[in-house]
Enzyme design. Structure first.
Site, PDB file in Angstrom:
ATOM      1  N   TRP A 102       0.832  -1.219   0.000  1.00 58.43           N
ATOM      2  CA  TRP A 102       0.000   0.000   0.000  1.00 58.43           C
ATOM      3  C   TRP A 102       0.852   1.248   0.000  1.00 58.43           C
ATOM      4  O   TRP A 102       0.547   2.223  -0.695  1.00 58.43           O
ATOM      5  CB  TRP A 102      -1.003  -0.032   1.145  1.00 58.43           C
ATOM      6  CG  TRP A 102      -2.040  -1.087   0.893  1.00 58.43           C
ATOM      7  CD1 TRP A 102      -2.268  -2.217   1.618  1.00 58.43           C
ATOM      8  CD2 TRP A 102      -2.963  -1.132  -0.224  1.00 58.43           C
ATOM      9  NE1 TRP A 102      -3.270  -2.951   1.041  1.00 58.43           N
ATOM     10  CE2 TRP A 102      -3.716  -2.317  -0.076  1.00 58.43           C
ATOM     11  CE3 TRP A 102      -3.217  -0.298  -1.312  1.00 58.43           C
ATOM     12  CZ2 TRP A 102      -4.712  -2.689  -0.990  1.00 58.43           C
ATOM     13  CZ3 TRP A 102      -4.214  -0.663  -2.221  1.00 58.43           C
ATOM     14  CH2 TRP A 102      -4.940  -1.838  -2.055  1.00 58.43           C
ATOM     15  N   ASP A 172      -2.211   6.623   6.249  1.00 64.47           N
ATOM     16  CA  ASP A 172      -3.194   5.688   5.705  1.00 64.47           C
ATOM     17  C   ASP A 172      -3.545   4.701   6.822  1.00 64.47           C
ATOM     18  O   ASP A 172      -2.752   3.832   7.160  1.00 64.47           O
ATOM     19  CB  ASP A 172      -2.587   4.957   4.499  1.00 64.47           C
ATOM     20  CG  ASP A 172      -3.554   3.942   3.877  1.00 64.47           C
ATOM     21  OD1 ASP A 172      -4.656   3.737   4.433  1.00 64.47           O
ATOM     22  OD2 ASP A 172      -3.199   3.370   2.827  1.00 64.47           O
ATOM     23  N   LYS A 196     -12.552  -2.072   5.592  1.00 71.00           N
ATOM     24  CA  LYS A 196     -11.794  -2.971   6.453  1.00 71.00           C
ATOM     25  C   LYS A 196     -12.403  -2.989   7.858  1.00 71.00           C
ATOM     26  O   LYS A 196     -12.827  -4.015   8.331  1.00 71.00           O
ATOM     27  CB  LYS A 196     -10.331  -2.551   6.550  1.00 71.00           C
ATOM     28  CG  LYS A 196      -9.385  -2.832   5.371  1.00 71.00           C
ATOM     29  CD  LYS A 196      -9.916  -2.795   4.014  1.00 71.00           C
ATOM     30  CE  LYS A 196      -8.998  -3.142   2.879  1.00 71.00           C
ATOM     31  NZ  LYS A 196      -8.137  -2.110   2.362  1.00 71.00           N
TER      32      LYS A 196
HETATM   33  C1  LIG Z   1      -7.472  -1.639   1.139  1.00 72.32           C
HETATM   34  C2  LIG Z   1      -6.412  -0.626   1.352  1.00 72.32           C
HETATM   35  C3  LIG Z   1      -6.218   0.448   0.464  1.00 72.32           C
HETATM   36  C4  LIG Z   1      -7.009   0.599  -0.826  1.00 72.32           C
HETATM   37  O1  LIG Z   1      -8.313   0.912  -0.572  1.00 72.32           O
HETATM   38  P1  LIG Z   1      -9.340   1.154  -1.778  1.00 72.32           P
HETATM   39  O2  LIG Z   1     -10.560   1.533  -1.045  1.00 72.32           O
HETATM   40  O3  LIG Z   1      -9.456  -0.132  -2.529  1.00 72.32           O
HETATM   41  O4  LIG Z   1      -8.806   2.245  -2.611  1.00 72.32           O
HETATM   42  C5  LIG Z   1      -5.230   1.366   0.753  1.00 72.32           C
HETATM   43  N1  LIG Z   1      -4.479   1.260   1.850  1.00 72.32           N
HETATM   44  C6  LIG Z   1      -4.626   0.244   2.732  1.00 72.32           C
HETATM   45  C7  LIG Z   1      -3.752   0.179   3.938  1.00 72.32           C
HETATM   46  C8  LIG Z   1      -5.604  -0.718   2.505  1.00 72.32           C
HETATM   47  O5  LIG Z   1      -5.759  -1.722   3.386  1.00 72.32           O
END
Ligand SMILES: *Cc1c(COP(=O)(O)O)cnc(C)c1O
Length: 361
Positions: A102, A172, A196
């Site tokens: 990521w 993030d 998530k």
């Molecule tokens: C799932 C995830 C993303 C991407 O998310 P999207 O909603 O598919 O754009 C980015 N960063 C992390 C840490 C993730 O777990």
């Protein structure tokens, strides 16, 4: 098939209580005569739902008054772009910490807009640790410092918050938001896709310190400008209304269950149960440095990858689904977010022991 234990990394399991409440309210929300999905986002019912969700999130995370909360769309992936677009503020360099899949995507997106200084990287050890702060080579006048608090694929989590002084810290938190208390005041911007640990896919939460809003140079297209969404209270265009509603139910579920401190306690217990078992066996292996192991996503490989299919089949027969690891890592991954009960992790560990015993010689 009955509802079993769903270990999906995302979109992930939601608390059963929340799903039941949503089902009960599906056709007629609180006597309104319609489903939340069918309501005007500008009507007083939905405005109330959104305001309550924001208030509950603020309470849970202790979000200071000088931070704005945005309910957006486009996933964390759109934030990979909106962050440089909005936060560079005319500066040429942003610092990024490279901790895995990521972080790499965020870095790639930012390179379109600025010079990216990779201030630290765990690539030398296949992304199995969180680089110590002492080793970060930060730029003195960087526009911001970006890191990923929990690498969902690699299973690496920061158990500490970097101190970047006056340079805004951007994080993030897609896969560990609400899993533990967090001091929001240490951040310039926090973002997370909902799917998530919050709610359904389609909702993205951004928490931004207000002095960082409206400073983009040049002024971005309206939809990509945080200021647009701040000024319109996330209602510049139709927000993901049903996602906001479910997220709101999840916030209330967390509040009823003791808030983030209680979530953290439970998450520590769940993760310990699994990691403690992994420590005792060489039938399964988790490659991550002990201090940086994620409480949310636990990747592990079997000694013999030829047994993977059989392992997954046996798990499914016991009601445990979506354990297959990410294609880039292989093996298994158990995602054990807030909604995963202790009983689910216990069932998994019991099964892992049984499977190992059956296949050891
Ligand atoms: C799932 C995830 C993303 C991407 O998310 P999207 O909603 O598919 O754009 C980015 N960063 C992390 C840490 C993730 O777990």
């Amino acid at each position: 098939m009955a509802r079993g234990f769903n270990f999906s990394a995302g979109p992930a399991a939601l608390p059963e209580e929340v799903l039941k409440q949503a089902a009960e309210e599906m056709l007629d929300w609180h006597g309104s005569g319609s489903s939340v999905m069918e309501m005007s986002h500008r009507g007083k019912e939905f405005m109330g739902i959104a305001a309550q969700a924001e208030a509950d999130l603020r309470e849970l995370m202790g979000i200071p008054a000088n931070y704005k909360v945005l309910f957006l769309q486009g996933g964390a992936s759109l934030q990979f772009e909106m962050i440089p677009i909005n936060l560079l503020r005319g500066k040429p360099v942003a610092d990024y910490i490279n901790t895995g899949e990521w972080a790499k995507k965020a870095i790639k997106a930012a390179k379109t807009f600025c010079n990216v200084n990779v201030a630290a990287s765990a690539e030398d050890k296949s992304f199995t640790y969180a680089p110590a702060f002492a080793d970060w080579k930060l730029t003195k006048d960087a526009a911001y410092v970006h890191y990923c608090a929990n690498e969902t694929i690699g299973g690496v989590e920061f158990n500490w918050v970097p101190d970047t002084g006056d340079v805004p810290l951007v994080c993030d938190m897609s896969s560990n938001i609400l899993s533990r208390p967090v001091d929001v005041s240490k951040y310039g911007l926090i973002y997370a896709g909902a799917q998530k640990n919050i709610g359904p896919a389609g909702l993205t939460i951004v928490i931004i310190r207000d002095d960082l809003v409206g400073k983009a140079q040049p002024t971005p297209p309206a939809m990509l400008d945080y200021k647009t969404h701040v000024d319109a209270d996330s209602m510049y265009n139709t927000p993901p209304t049903y996602g906001i509603y479910i997220a709101g139910l999840v916030f209330q579920w967390i509040k009823r269950n003791g808030g983030l401190a209680a979530m953290e306690q439970k998450n520590i217990e769940k993760a310990n149960l699994l990691y403690d078992y992994l420590e005792t066996t060489d039938f399964y292996r988790n490659p991550v440095a002990a201090s940086d192991r994620s409480r949310m996503n636990v990747p592990f490989t079997l000694k013999d990858a030829a047994l993977d299919e059989e392992f997954l089949k046996g798990a499914k027969a016991r009601g445990m689904t979506q354990l297959k690891g990410h294609r880039s890592v292989g093996g298994m991954r158990a995602s054990i977010y807030n909604a995963m009960p202790m009983a689910g992790v216990q069932a998994l560990v019991d099964y892992m022991k049984e499977f190992a015993a059956q296949h050891s010689n």
